[in-house]
Design a protein around this motif. Structure first.
Motif, PDB file in Angstrom:
ATOM      1  N   VAL A 155       0.823  -1.213   0.000  1.00 26.11           N
ATOM      2  CA  VAL A 155       0.000   0.000   0.000  1.00 26.11           C
ATOM      3  C   VAL A 155       0.855   1.260   0.000  1.00 26.11           C
ATOM      4  O   VAL A 155       0.568   2.211  -0.734  1.00 26.11           O
ATOM      5  N   ASN A 156       1.940   1.306   0.788  1.00 23.27           N
ATOM      6  CA  ASN A 156       2.678   2.543   1.016  1.00 23.27           C
ATOM      7  C   ASN A 156       4.063   2.590   0.394  1.00 23.27           C
ATOM      8  O   ASN A 156       4.752   3.594   0.523  1.00 23.27           O
ATOM      9  N   GLY A 157       4.514   1.526  -0.252  1.00 19.43           N
ATOM     10  CA  GLY A 157       5.857   1.502  -0.813  1.00 19.43           C
ATOM     11  C   GLY A 157       6.839   0.920   0.185  1.00 19.43           C
ATOM     12  O   GLY A 157       6.567   0.831   1.381  1.00 19.43           O
ATOM     13  N   ILE A 158       8.013   0.523  -0.320  1.00 19.28           N
ATOM     14  CA  ILE A 158       8.978  -0.164   0.535  1.00 19.28           C
ATOM     15  C   ILE A 158       9.426   0.709   1.703  1.00 19.28           C
ATOM     16  O   ILE A 158       9.480   0.266   2.839  1.00 19.28           O
ATOM     17  N   LYS A 159       9.751   1.925   1.458  1.00 20.33           N
ATOM     18  CA  LYS A 159      10.169   2.825   2.551  1.00 20.33           C
ATOM     19  C   LYS A 159       9.155   3.940   2.775  1.00 20.33           C
ATOM     20  O   LYS A 159       9.482   4.979   3.321  1.00 20.33           O
ATOM     21  N   GLY A 160       7.938   3.718   2.348  1.00 24.53           N
ATOM     22  CA  GLY A 160       6.878   4.694   2.566  1.00 24.53           C
ATOM     23  C   GLY A 160       6.827   5.789   1.518  1.00 24.53           C
ATOM     24  O   GLY A 160       6.190   6.814   1.734  1.00 24.53           O
ATOM     25  N   GLU A 161       7.475   5.575   0.346  1.00 23.89           N
ATOM     26  CA  GLU A 161       7.484   6.649  -0.653  1.00 23.89           C
ATOM     27  C   GLU A 161       6.096   6.950  -1.198  1.00 23.89           C
ATOM     28  O   GLU A 161       5.769   8.104  -1.485  1.00 23.89           O
ATOM     29  N   LYS A 162       5.236   5.935  -1.330  1.00 21.47           N
ATOM     30  CA  LYS A 162       3.865   6.184  -1.792  1.00 21.47           C
ATOM     31  C   LYS A 162       3.071   6.947  -0.735  1.00 21.47           C
ATOM     32  O   LYS A 162       2.265   7.820  -1.065  1.00 21.47           O
ATOM     33  N   LEU A 163       3.296   6.623   0.516  1.00 19.64           N
ATOM     34  CA  LEU A 163       2.628   7.328   1.605  1.00 19.64           C
ATOM     35  C   LEU A 163       3.041   8.794   1.634  1.00 19.64           C
ATOM     36  O   LEU A 163       2.202   9.689   1.746  1.00 19.64           O
ATOM     37  N   ILE A 164       4.326   9.060   1.509  1.00 21.46           N
ATOM     38  CA  ILE A 164       4.820  10.440   1.511  1.00 21.46           C
ATOM     39  C   ILE A 164       4.254  11.209   0.324  1.00 21.46           C
ATOM     40  O   ILE A 164       3.856  12.366   0.449  1.00 21.46           O
TER      41      ILE A 164
END
Length: 108
Positions: free
Chosen positions: A65-74
């Motif tokens: 959902v959010n990407g490996i290190k949260g890049e989609k979330l950011i």
């Protein structure tokens, strides 16, 4: 009569001192219990159901959902959540065009 009055006075003073001593002892006991031994609630037994493998399952879902290190979330947080995400994404692409990683510093 003086002896009787003195006896009553001494008795009252002793009773007051005993109450005072009890309150001082209670204060010392409370201080030791709260600061050194801990509040009694801390010493109660509790049970928790714990699955050590659930984190692996949840990590895979979170990365999807959010990407490996949260890049989609950011990216989602940076674009806002008011329905104008596509418009802002295009504005960011235009603004960042020609920049290496968004910075002019690394440009030759």
């Amino acid at each position: 009569m003086i002896r009787r009055g003195s006896f009553i006075l001494v008795t009252l003073l002793l009773a007051y001192n005993i109450k005072e001593a009890n309150s001082q002892l209670e204060a010392i006991r409370d201080f030791i219990q709260i600061n050194i031994a801990g509040v009694p609630v801390l010493h109660q037994q509790s049970q928790w159901e714990f699955d050590p493998d659930i984190s692996l399952k949840r990590r895979a879902l979170w990365e999807e959902v959010n990407g490996i290190k949260g890049e989609k979330l950011i990216d989602r947080l940076g674009l806002g959540m008011d329905g104008k995400e596509a418009e802002r994404r295009e504005q960011h692409r235009i603004k960042d065009n020609g920049h290496l990683g968004g910075l002019n510093y690394f440009q030759p």
